[in-house]
Write a protein that holds these residues in place. Structure first.
Motif, PDB file in Angstrom:
ATOM      1  N   ALA A 212       0.842  -1.127  -0.067  1.00  0.00           N
ATOM      2  CA  ALA A 212       0.143   0.165   0.048  1.00  0.00           C
ATOM      3  C   ALA A 212       0.606   1.372  -0.025  1.00  0.00           C
ATOM      4  O   ALA A 212       0.361   2.306  -0.370  1.00  0.00           O
ATOM      5  CB  ALA A 212      -0.958  -0.014   1.058  1.00  0.00           C
ATOM      6  N   PHE A 213       2.146   1.233   0.364  1.00  0.00           N
ATOM      7  CA  PHE A 213       2.934   2.264   0.254  1.00  0.00           C
ATOM      8  C   PHE A 213       4.139   2.220  -0.792  1.00  0.00           C
ATOM      9  O   PHE A 213       4.932   3.158  -0.928  1.00  0.00           O
ATOM     10  CB  PHE A 213       3.903   2.246   1.617  1.00  0.00           C
ATOM     11  CG  PHE A 213       3.082   2.420   2.949  1.00  0.00           C
ATOM     12  CD1 PHE A 213       2.857   3.412   3.522  1.00  0.00           C
ATOM     13  CD2 PHE A 213       2.445   1.189   3.514  1.00  0.00           C
ATOM     14  CE1 PHE A 213       2.335   3.612   4.810  1.00  0.00           C
ATOM     15  CE2 PHE A 213       1.924   1.153   4.705  1.00  0.00           C
ATOM     16  CZ  PHE A 213       1.738   2.646   5.409  1.00  0.00           C
ATOM     17  N   SER A 214       3.656   1.546  -1.818  1.00  0.00           N
ATOM     18  CA  SER A 214       4.760   1.484  -3.081  1.00  0.00           C
ATOM     19  C   SER A 214       4.874   2.704  -3.785  1.00  0.00           C
ATOM     20  O   SER A 214       5.999   2.838  -4.209  1.00  0.00           O
ATOM     21  CB  SER A 214       4.178   0.527  -4.181  1.00  0.00           C
ATOM     22  OG  SER A 214       3.006   0.545  -4.464  1.00  0.00           O
ATOM     23  N   ASP A 215       3.838   3.637  -3.527  1.00  0.00           N
ATOM     24  CA  ASP A 215       3.974   5.060  -4.346  1.00  0.00           C
ATOM     25  C   ASP A 215       3.786   6.155  -3.403  1.00  0.00           C
ATOM     26  O   ASP A 215       3.616   7.213  -3.678  1.00  0.00           O
ATOM     27  CB  ASP A 215       2.763   4.856  -5.304  1.00  0.00           C
ATOM     28  CG  ASP A 215       1.212   4.892  -4.559  1.00  0.00           C
ATOM     29  OD1 ASP A 215       1.432   4.786  -3.499  1.00  0.00           O
ATOM     30  OD2 ASP A 215       0.301   5.204  -5.493  1.00  0.00           O
ATOM     31  N   SER A 216       4.465   5.724  -2.205  1.00  0.00           N
ATOM     32  CA  SER A 216       4.332   6.789  -1.096  1.00  0.00           C
ATOM     33  C   SER A 216       5.650   7.355  -0.941  1.00  0.00           C
ATOM     34  O   SER A 216       6.825   6.693  -1.415  1.00  0.00           O
ATOM     35  CB  SER A 216       3.829   6.181   0.284  1.00  0.00           C
ATOM     36  OG  SER A 216       2.608   5.685   0.120  1.00  0.00           O
ATOM     37  N   PRO A 217       5.912   8.396  -0.272  1.00  0.00           N
ATOM     38  CA  PRO A 217       7.500   9.163  -0.232  1.00  0.00           C
ATOM     39  C   PRO A 217       8.340   7.812   0.569  1.00  0.00           C
ATOM     40  O   PRO A 217       9.468   8.033   0.469  1.00  0.00           O
ATOM     41  CB  PRO A 217       7.134  10.110   0.879  1.00  0.00           C
ATOM     42  CG  PRO A 217       5.752  10.660   0.213  1.00  0.00           C
ATOM     43  CD  PRO A 217       4.977   9.523   0.119  1.00  0.00           C
ATOM     44  N   ALA A 218       7.714   7.305   1.619  1.00  0.00           N
ATOM     45  CA  ALA A 218       8.348   6.297   2.379  1.00  0.00           C
ATOM     46  C   ALA A 218       7.998   4.934   2.019  1.00  0.00           C
ATOM     47  O   ALA A 218       6.771   4.585   2.034  1.00  0.00           O
ATOM     48  CB  ALA A 218       8.499   6.730   3.949  1.00  0.00           C
TER      49      ALA A 218
END
Length: 376
Positions: free
Chosen positions: A344-350
């Protein structure tokens, strides 16, 4: 048995930004009604055409998923839709922190069902939020009536903005995207500051159209049904300890500079009746619980004696990593706080990547630290 409701669920504050666009996000078809099942909106909103709804743009990736258009462009709605990948935000989707109900087409609504998560009762740097709608007063306007604390990282209060254009007066639901919208404090501050305003503790409140706009009320029995608005004023969390060892959570906000306000009753030092049991350290000889009481001068003076002969104690938060190396399956299952899907964080800043694994455990670490046991 040492277990609690909410064990092993992730923290809501850890949800990625635009979590309603992430892998696993769920939407349920509401057909022609805009009223949600899981959330609460006033019933009259369903038939009131003046209510501002969140309408998806046809170029939106979320629109494509929920509409599922055929070759003729007509939507083929499903009763339930779960996102199978992360989507990019489009247009006004990039301005919000949460969704409740979206309109895909005229007479076609979906409700967003956020994945289960836990909100902790204690957190760092609490901010003051306000609610309630007092009678209109000439040359003053309307004022709020109640205040309490909130975690500024979570979308639990609506937008407000002061000094645009009148000094000391806040416009509530300021430039909002849909009725019932709630945002995190930073979202509210960034927007208001860009318009040369401030998120203040206001002299009074107004709305462009108070007959249509959401009135801030504090008259519902369930707190989630009441409307709160952000301020940048400070707030303090503490606990009240009764003589029998039961405790209540207390909120004390910075006083409004213009008038006297009340504290929301269920977190008020004087009026609260929401006491609950906690696990205290036990005396090794008598096996009785050790906690602040009048008999020990409220913990030897560590806490204050209240007017009703209880003890009010300040709280300090301590957050430490559970592991600094690859743990066993048993150790992982002993934890109380769950984790979100790293994808779910693959396109997040971290982002999160696999660092180590065994037959039973996989360890993902943040791109900001790349080590096990780092704290954010």
């Amino acid at each position: 048995d040492g277990n609690w409701i909410g064990d092993r669920y992730p923290l809501c504050v850890d949800l990625p930004r635009y979590h309603f666009l992430k892998l696993g996000a769920k939407f349920q078809y509401r057909a022609g009604t805009s009223l949600p099942r899981v959330h609460y909106n006033p019933p009259h909103w369903d038939s009131d055409e003046s209510i501002k709804r969140f309408v998806l743009h046809p170029n939106s990736g979320l629109y494509e998923k929920l509409c599922n258009p055929g070759e003729d462009g007509v939507c083929n709605f499903s009763l339930s839709v779960t996102l199978d990948s992360n989507l990019a935000c489009y247009d006004k989707e990039c301005r919000i922190d949460n969704l409740e109900v979206v309109q895909v087409a005229p007479g076609a609504f979906f409700e967003y069902i956020r994945q289960p998560c836990v909100e902790l009762s204690f957190y760092d740097d609490p901010s003051k939020i306000i609610t309630g709608f007092a009678p209109w007063v000439r040359n003053v306007g309307r004022r709020h009536t109640h205040a309490m604390c909130a975690d500024p990282r979570t979308p639990v209060a609506a937008r407000s903005c002061c000094n645009v254009p009148e000094f000391g007066r806040a416009e509530y639901n300021y430039d909002f995207e849909y009725h019932g919208e709630r945002v995190a404090l930073r979202t509210n501050v960034d927007q208001c500051t860009a318009d040369n305003g401030t998120v203040c503790d206001p002299f009074s409140m107004k709305a462009d159209n108070p007959l249509v706009n959401t009135r801030p009320v504090y008259s519902y029995a369930f707190p989630s049904k009441n409307t709160f608005f952000w301020t940048e004023s400070n707030c303090t969390l503490s606990v009240k300890v009764r003589d029998d060892g039961l405790i209540a959570i207390i909120h004390q906000s910075a006083p409004n500079p213009w008038f006297i306000e009340d504290t929301v009753p269920y977190v008020d030092l004087i009026n609260t009746i929401n006491f609950f049991a906690v696990t205290w350290e036990k005396d090794p000889f008598t096996f009785s619980d050790i906690y602040p009481t009048l008999n020990n001068n409220c913990g030897g003076g560590a806490c204050m004696i209240t007017n009703d002969d209880a003890c009010q104690c300040q709280v300090a938060l301590s957050e430490t990593p559970a592991f600094d190396s690859l743990p066993s399956r048993e150790d992982v299952l002993s934890l109380k706080i769950g984790a979100l899907d790293p994808a779910a964080f693959s396109d997040s800043p971290a982002t999160y990547s696999l660092l180590d694994f065994s037959d039973d455990v996989k360890v993902y670490v943040s791109s900001e630290s790349n080590i096990i046991g780092a704290t954010s």
